[in-house]
Design an enzyme around this catalytic site. Structure first.
Site, short mmCIF file in Angstrom:
data_model
loop_
_atom_site.label_atom_id
_atom_site.label_comp_id
_atom_site.label_asym_id
_atom_site.label_seq_id
_atom_site.Cartn_x
_atom_site.Cartn_y
_atom_site.Cartn_z
N CYS A 1 6.10 -0.60 6.86
CA CYS A 1 6.75 0.20 7.89
C CYS A 1 6.04 0.00 9.24
O CYS A 1 6.16 -1.06 9.84
CB CYS A 1 6.79 1.67 7.48
SG CYS A 1 7.96 2.66 8.43
N HIS B 1 9.53 1.20 2.36
CA HIS B 1 8.36 1.74 1.65
C HIS B 1 8.46 1.41 0.17
O HIS B 1 8.93 2.23 -0.64
CB HIS B 1 8.28 3.26 1.83
CG HIS B 1 7.87 3.71 3.19
ND1 HIS B 1 6.57 3.95 3.55
CD2 HIS B 1 8.62 3.94 4.31
CE1 HIS B 1 6.52 4.32 4.81
NE2 HIS B 1 7.76 4.32 5.30
N GLU C 1 6.30 1.40 -2.09
CA GLU C 1 5.45 2.21 -2.97
C GLU C 1 6.22 3.34 -3.65
O GLU C 1 5.82 3.82 -4.71
CB GLU C 1 4.27 2.81 -2.18
CG GLU C 1 4.62 3.77 -1.06
CD GLU C 1 4.85 3.10 0.28
OE1 GLU C 1 4.82 3.81 1.30
OE2 GLU C 1 5.06 1.86 0.29
#
Length: 561
Positions: free
Chosen positions: A372, A499, A501
């Site tokens: 990001c 993102h 994750e």
């Protein structure tokens, strides 16, 4: 009938209710049941979107763009499910719902009160949300695990406690049970070592429960051992009888894989260090999903992970003048790490330090992943130091920049805070077939990942970068938003606007993070040459079902190289 399991906590907050709720759900899913989860947060905020990471940890983002409590990240990772914003219930949401009904005249002029109107609204929300499918097969869940945040006894929790006191009678005893997590100083019961039978019997007597209902969750080497600990103490057997659940007594492959993963985590010998360069490094929960994604990837390649937290402001030249010790310590950490990660964030503080870290990673050919804001700053760094645009910046930090390489491209109309954010699952199309990240995703043509940002790489300047080997290999469906960057002639220099994750799982690590760990361990190229891939990522949009096969990471022979 839906089975409801309420997890509450006593004595202190942060006692481990989220891990217990996730673990109970995991062992029940391993039995072939469809399990969903709801997190109740008694605070008055509508959602977690406006929280400072120092206030409440990271803001976890869901497929539908819901900004929620980080515990929902635990549920998704443990259960491998996809939740929605309504799986996070707050006092603010309930009161807003009730007040909106009152304004519409839904209560026909009655006096609106906590009991019954607020408590009824809580129960209705839970019943409705518990039925929403969270697995790939779109089957309605059979079990709903509900975690009540905070501590029993908190004033703000009282309406929820009362709602569930009523709820247990509405759904009947055989469809509802309560797991209470408490502390035993020597914290179901949490403690540092296993409890002796005499202690369990004493708790049983004074808490008016059977001895088999006193479960000890002592400290273990990894949180992934908690489901196994509950299984060993007969939790599945008890819940099966108590809630009359149709659980078959058969070998459970999901739990077997979970045990293999936990055993492997205890036997790791090789180490790998990653420098996490951010602005919220004093509170690790600020980057909870990032840390979990790194752990999943390190475990997949059989390496023990060391995260070196670096406050990016300490890397800036001004710190050398003001606090030289902190400056040199920060640079020593950075230079001694095997890989560098610059995660997402907001605000100008520390951005120049992040750019210095990215510059070092690029020049020294150190494995790098920018997420990001980390990707946006990689664009700024390259523009300044390779393209010669000394003034290059994001308009978030310098609206008057002569070279606005990152600009505001709102997806929605301005309005309430967060109204301009690009939130939730979006599709990224790979534009080249030779992309490293594309190969890590299993050579797929596109991926669906979660976003949370306002600013984008300026598409009008794209050609200047690509002429110098800084390639935008992934873009949105319209080709207007730059989603993935890769740098030629570098072991691993990757940036992603999304993102990844948020969709990493213990047995299915996120490909961008996996690539970072492989490169940091010196095994990426051999892995790619041998065709290692995550079979799971042929479809990045779904989750596993209770009866589906657990996909395994295929990394041929790399552990012995």
């Amino acid at each position: 009938m839906m089975k409801y399991i309420l997890v509450t906590g006593g004595v202190i907050s942060g006692i481990g209710k989220g891990i217990i709720a996730s673990s109970v759900g995991t062992i029940l899913k391993s039995c072939g049941l469809h399990v969903t989860a709801i997190k109740i947060d008694p605070y008055i905020n509508i959602d977690a979107g406006t929280f400072s990471p120092y206030e409440h940890g990271e803001v976890f983002v869901l497929d539908d763009g819901g900004e929620v409590d980080l515990d929902l990240g635990n549920y998704e990772r443990f259960l491998d499910i996809r939740l929605t914003r309504d799986n996070n219930l707050t006092t603010g949401k309930i009161y807003q719902s009730v007040i909106n009904k009152e304004r519409r005249g839904d209560y026909l002029g009655k006096t609106v009160q906590v009991v019954p109107h607020i408590t009824d609204a809580i129960q209705e929300w839970v019943v409705k949300q518990a039925k929403v499918p969270v697995d790939d097969d779109d089957v309605e869940p059979q079990v709903c695990v509900i975690e009540l945040g905070g501590t029993v006894g908190d004033i703000e929790s009282m309406p929820f406690i009362e709602a569930f006191r009523q709820f247990q009678f509405k759904v009947k005893r055989e469809n509802f049970c309560n797991i209470h997590v408490s502390l035993i100083p020597q914290i179901m019961c949490r403690c540092s070592t296993a409890l002796e039978n005499s202690v369990k019997e004493k708790i049983s007597m004074f808490c008016h429960v059977e001895p088999e209902q006193v479960i000890c969750v002592h400290d273990v080497s990894s949180i992934y051992r908690v489901p196994l600990l509950l299984e060993d103490q007969g939790v599945v057997s008890y819940l099966s009888r108590r809630l009359n659940m149709p659980i078959e007594t058969r070998p459970r492959r999901m739990l077997t894989k979970w045990k293999e993963m936990s055993d492997r985590s205890d036997r790791l010998l090789e180490h790998c260090s990653i420098a996490l360069v951010g602005k919220y490094t004093k509170f690790s929960d600020s980057y909870a999903s990032v840390i979990k994604a790194l752990e999943h990837s390190a475990l997949a390649i059989s390496h023990k992970l060391e995260v070196k937290y670096i406050d990016s402001a300490y890397l800036e030249p001004c710190t050398l003048q003001e606090e030289p010790v902190k400056y040199h310590e920060a640079w020593q950490k950075l230079c001694s790490s095997d890989g560098i990660l610059v995660p997402g964030g907001f605000g100008v503080r520390g951005t120049e330090g992040k750019i210095h870290a990215i510059n070092w990673a690029r020049k020294q050919k150190k494995p790098f992943l920018g997420v990001c804001l980390g990707m946006q700053l990689a664009v700024c760094e390259f523009a300044r130091n390779v393209l010669g645009w000394a003034d290059a910046n994001s308009t978030e930090f310098d609206p008057e920049s002569k070279y606005p390489v990152v600009i505001d491209m709102p997806e929605h109309n301005p309005g309430q805070m967060g109204g301009t954010m690009r939130l939730g699952k979006r599709r990224t199309i790979f534009k080249t077939s030779n992309s490293v990240l594309r190969k890590l995703y299993g050579d797929t043509e596109y991926v669906d990942e979660r976003h949370r940002h306002r600013f984008e790489v300026n598409p009008e300047l794209k050609s200047h970068f690509e002429e110098k080997g800084f390639r935008f290999v992934g873009q949105d469906v319209e080709g207007e938003r730059m989603e993935v960057i890769e740098l030629d002639d570098h072991p691993y220099f990757i940036g992603v606007q999304y993102h990844p994750e948020f969709t990493s799982r213990p047995i299915k690590p996120s490909p961008p993070y996996l690539g970072l760990l492989l490169a940091a361990a010196g095994k990426l190229q051999s892995c790619l040459q041998k065709g290692c891939r995550l079979d799971t990522y042929s479809d990045r949009s779904g989750s596993s079902t209770p009866d589906s096969e657990i996909s395994e990471l295929k990394l041929p022979s790399i552990s012995s190289e």
